[in-house]
Scaffold this motif. Sequence first.
Motif, PDB file in Angstrom:
ATOM      1  N   GLU A 141       0.806  -1.216   0.000  1.00 34.85           N
ATOM      2  CA  GLU A 141       0.000   0.000   0.000  1.00 34.85           C
ATOM      3  C   GLU A 141       0.840   1.267   0.000  1.00 34.85           C
ATOM      4  O   GLU A 141       0.315   2.371  -0.106  1.00 34.85           O
ATOM      5  N   ARG A 195      -6.165   6.001   3.738  1.00 31.87           N
ATOM      6  CA  ARG A 195      -7.023   5.124   4.533  1.00 31.87           C
ATOM      7  C   ARG A 195      -7.647   4.034   3.665  1.00 31.87           C
ATOM      8  O   ARG A 195      -7.730   2.876   4.068  1.00 31.87           O
ATOM      9  N   GLN A 196      -8.055   4.388   2.456  1.00 33.65           N
ATOM     10  CA  GLN A 196      -8.678   3.415   1.573  1.00 33.65           C
ATOM     11  C   GLN A 196      -7.697   2.309   1.186  1.00 33.65           C
ATOM     12  O   GLN A 196      -8.040   1.129   1.195  1.00 33.65           O
ATOM     13  N   ARG A 249      -5.076   1.352   2.877  1.00 35.08           N
ATOM     14  CA  ARG A 249      -4.814   0.546   4.060  1.00 35.08           C
ATOM     15  C   ARG A 249      -5.943  -0.454   4.302  1.00 35.08           C
ATOM     16  O   ARG A 249      -5.703  -1.606   4.671  1.00 35.08           O
ATOM     17  N   LEU A 250      -7.169  -0.026   4.075  1.00 39.16           N
ATOM     18  CA  LEU A 250      -8.304  -0.936   4.247  1.00 39.16           C
ATOM     19  C   LEU A 250      -8.278  -2.052   3.205  1.00 39.16           C
ATOM     20  O   LEU A 250      -8.598  -3.202   3.500  1.00 39.16           O
ATOM     21  N   GLU A 251      -7.891  -1.708   1.969  1.00 32.28           N
ATOM     22  CA  GLU A 251      -7.884  -2.713   0.904  1.00 32.28           C
ATOM     23  C   GLU A 251      -6.845  -3.800   1.149  1.00 32.28           C
ATOM     24  O   GLU A 251      -7.104  -4.983   0.922  1.00 32.28           O
ATOM     25  N   HIS A 306      -5.192  -4.445   4.130  1.00 29.08           N
ATOM     26  CA  HIS A 306      -5.139  -5.011   5.484  1.00 29.08           C
ATOM     27  C   HIS A 306      -6.544  -5.085   6.085  1.00 29.08           C
ATOM     28  O   HIS A 306      -6.748  -4.766   7.248  1.00 29.08           O
ATOM     29  N   GLU A 307      -7.491  -5.489   5.278  1.00 25.09           N
ATOM     30  CA  GLU A 307      -8.878  -5.501   5.723  1.00 25.09           C
ATOM     31  C   GLU A 307      -9.085  -6.424   6.912  1.00 25.09           C
ATOM     32  O   GLU A 307      -9.741  -6.070   7.898  1.00 25.09           O
ATOM     33  N   ILE A 350      -7.366  -5.026  10.197  1.00 26.22           N
ATOM     34  CA  ILE A 350      -8.095  -3.890  10.764  1.00 26.22           C
ATOM     35  C   ILE A 350      -9.396  -4.350  11.393  1.00 26.22           C
ATOM     36  O   ILE A 350      -9.795  -3.889  12.465  1.00 26.22           O
ATOM     37  N   ALA A 351     -10.075  -5.306  10.741  1.00 24.94           N
ATOM     38  CA  ALA A 351     -11.315  -5.826  11.308  1.00 24.94           C
ATOM     39  C   ALA A 351     -11.059  -6.512  12.647  1.00 24.94           C
ATOM     40  O   ALA A 351     -11.833  -6.351  13.604  1.00 24.94           O
ATOM     41  N   GLU A 373     -10.409  -3.803  15.309  1.00 24.12           N
ATOM     42  CA  GLU A 373     -11.640  -3.130  15.716  1.00 24.12           C
ATOM     43  C   GLU A 373     -12.509  -4.038  16.571  1.00 24.12           C
ATOM     44  O   GLU A 373     -13.144  -3.582  17.528  1.00 24.12           O
TER      45      GLU A 373
END
Length: 565
Positions: free
Chosen positions: A530, A536-537, A539-541, A543-544, A547-548, A551
């Motif tokens: 990344e 942020r987008q 990072r989410l793509e 390391h989804e 991150i989930a 959280e």
Amino acid sequence: MTLVRLPFKTAAALAAAGAALVLGSTMLPWTWTSSFPGDLTVAFYPAGNQLITLVSAVLALLFAVAALSGPRFAVLPAGRAARALRGACFGVAACTLYGVAAIAWELGGVANWEPGAYVAAVGSLLALAGALALPADGEAVPIAWRLPAAVEIAAVLVLVFGGMLLLSYGLATEHTEQFLAFCLAAGFAVRAVKESGLPGPVKDMFTRRRYATGVAALVAAVGFALVQTGDAYTSLAANILVFGAVALGLNIVVGLSGLLDLGYVAFLGVGAYVAALVSGSTYSRFAGEPLPFWAAMLAGMVVAVIAGVIIGAPTLRVRGDYLAIVTLGFGEIFRILVNNLDGISGPHVTNGPNGIPNIPDLVVLGYDFGEEHHFLGLTIGRFANYYLLLIAVIAFVVFVFHRVADSRIGRAWVAIREDETAAEAMGINGYRFKLLAFGLGAALAGLAGTVQAHVTTTVTPDQYQFLSTAPPNSAFLLAAVVLGGMGTVSGPLVGGFLLFVVPEKFEFFADKQLLLFGATLILMMRLRPEGLVPSRQARLEFHEEEIADAEAHAAVGREPAGVKA
């Protein structure tokens, strides 16, 4: 092979003892001769690699204290402290063992070690053993804290100026051995701090105090030029800023719009040639009274936009690899064109392969950028003058990027980047918005080119190729955007800095820069796809799942006692 795990406090104490030994070794001579760069022969006076090792050892000891503190005095959660201590100890071992090994390699054996080198080697091995013996990673408990406003602003100032000092120290390293040790120590230190969980609340603090962050960054950048006593580092910094400004413009085309442009350096060349032609140089086809800088700047931007529209209008209806091939062809066409406008193969405009030399320095409102100026006892040299001008250019480019990215146009670009067909189905005119991105990116590159022409004092066709042994070129510009992080402001600046500085500092890679370049991209694809400073987008793509999980863990931690997830 299974690692031997020790009780937490035992392993942490072993790591702390090793770091303390390494710290003590920096007060002793590491070698008997000053032939090794840095002069490591003086007791109680750390220098060169010793100074880098000393800072790494202090960081490891701080994390060891945090790990060994009881719950009542704990600064970090136990799991976080253990992770950070492990990373810090790896950094101590890496930079210390590299330093003593380099002494033996360059001077011809371990017989050239003094007692300090032996102590450093033993201490680093103990620190490494303690780090490996730490129990398996505990839970990475999220850290959340908020300080009073005045304290946060002060912390922002300290962190920004501290980062600038570290950056200045890295640039000022005179020898490859010292720079490599600095890179090892800095890399593992960043890893250790990340594992400690501190970047999360620090990032939130910078977000809350973004105006203070911007002012501090601007003051620190200006202060860098004011404290330099020569042109060695300000010239390098000025070239880095030119590279960074162009990379930010390319980030609009690639990062926001998703258009793969392989000939972007041509727009930099357009701006540079326009500025050179109207600069008053005796080698210019239009030699005479030079245009004011603001007029030359506008002319460079306008001509670059026209070039962008000319190349974009017929080609932006194609996508993907076809667009990449077309833009690559445009870059080569520009280089061949200015090469042939020599009065022999074509009209006499650019002097062909000889280019336009002896471009005079800028004079803006009576201020001569080519002369030294004295201010409050400080001397501002030629490259420092251009460095300060480029700071203003970077600030303008960042302002434009922010305003556009947060606008309706920026959201349309992002939609086209993600799925052009879906964006057009929602009513977005893909062709028009892509042409707008191409034109704006070309304008920013042309702006940077007008300054670059005066910094380098010479423009030639060979400076603007797809791939060459030194930046700027299209391949390195694209790599800076991808390496730093697409769609962000700081990402291309960080990527451009690394791609410009690392080849400069690694002298032994002078003829193998492309090898270093390829190896870096391979490592990035494997370890951090990344980018170094991802959006942020992104990072989410990438390391989804991670991150989930984080959280979910945070949500469980917030539930009342007795309630299970």
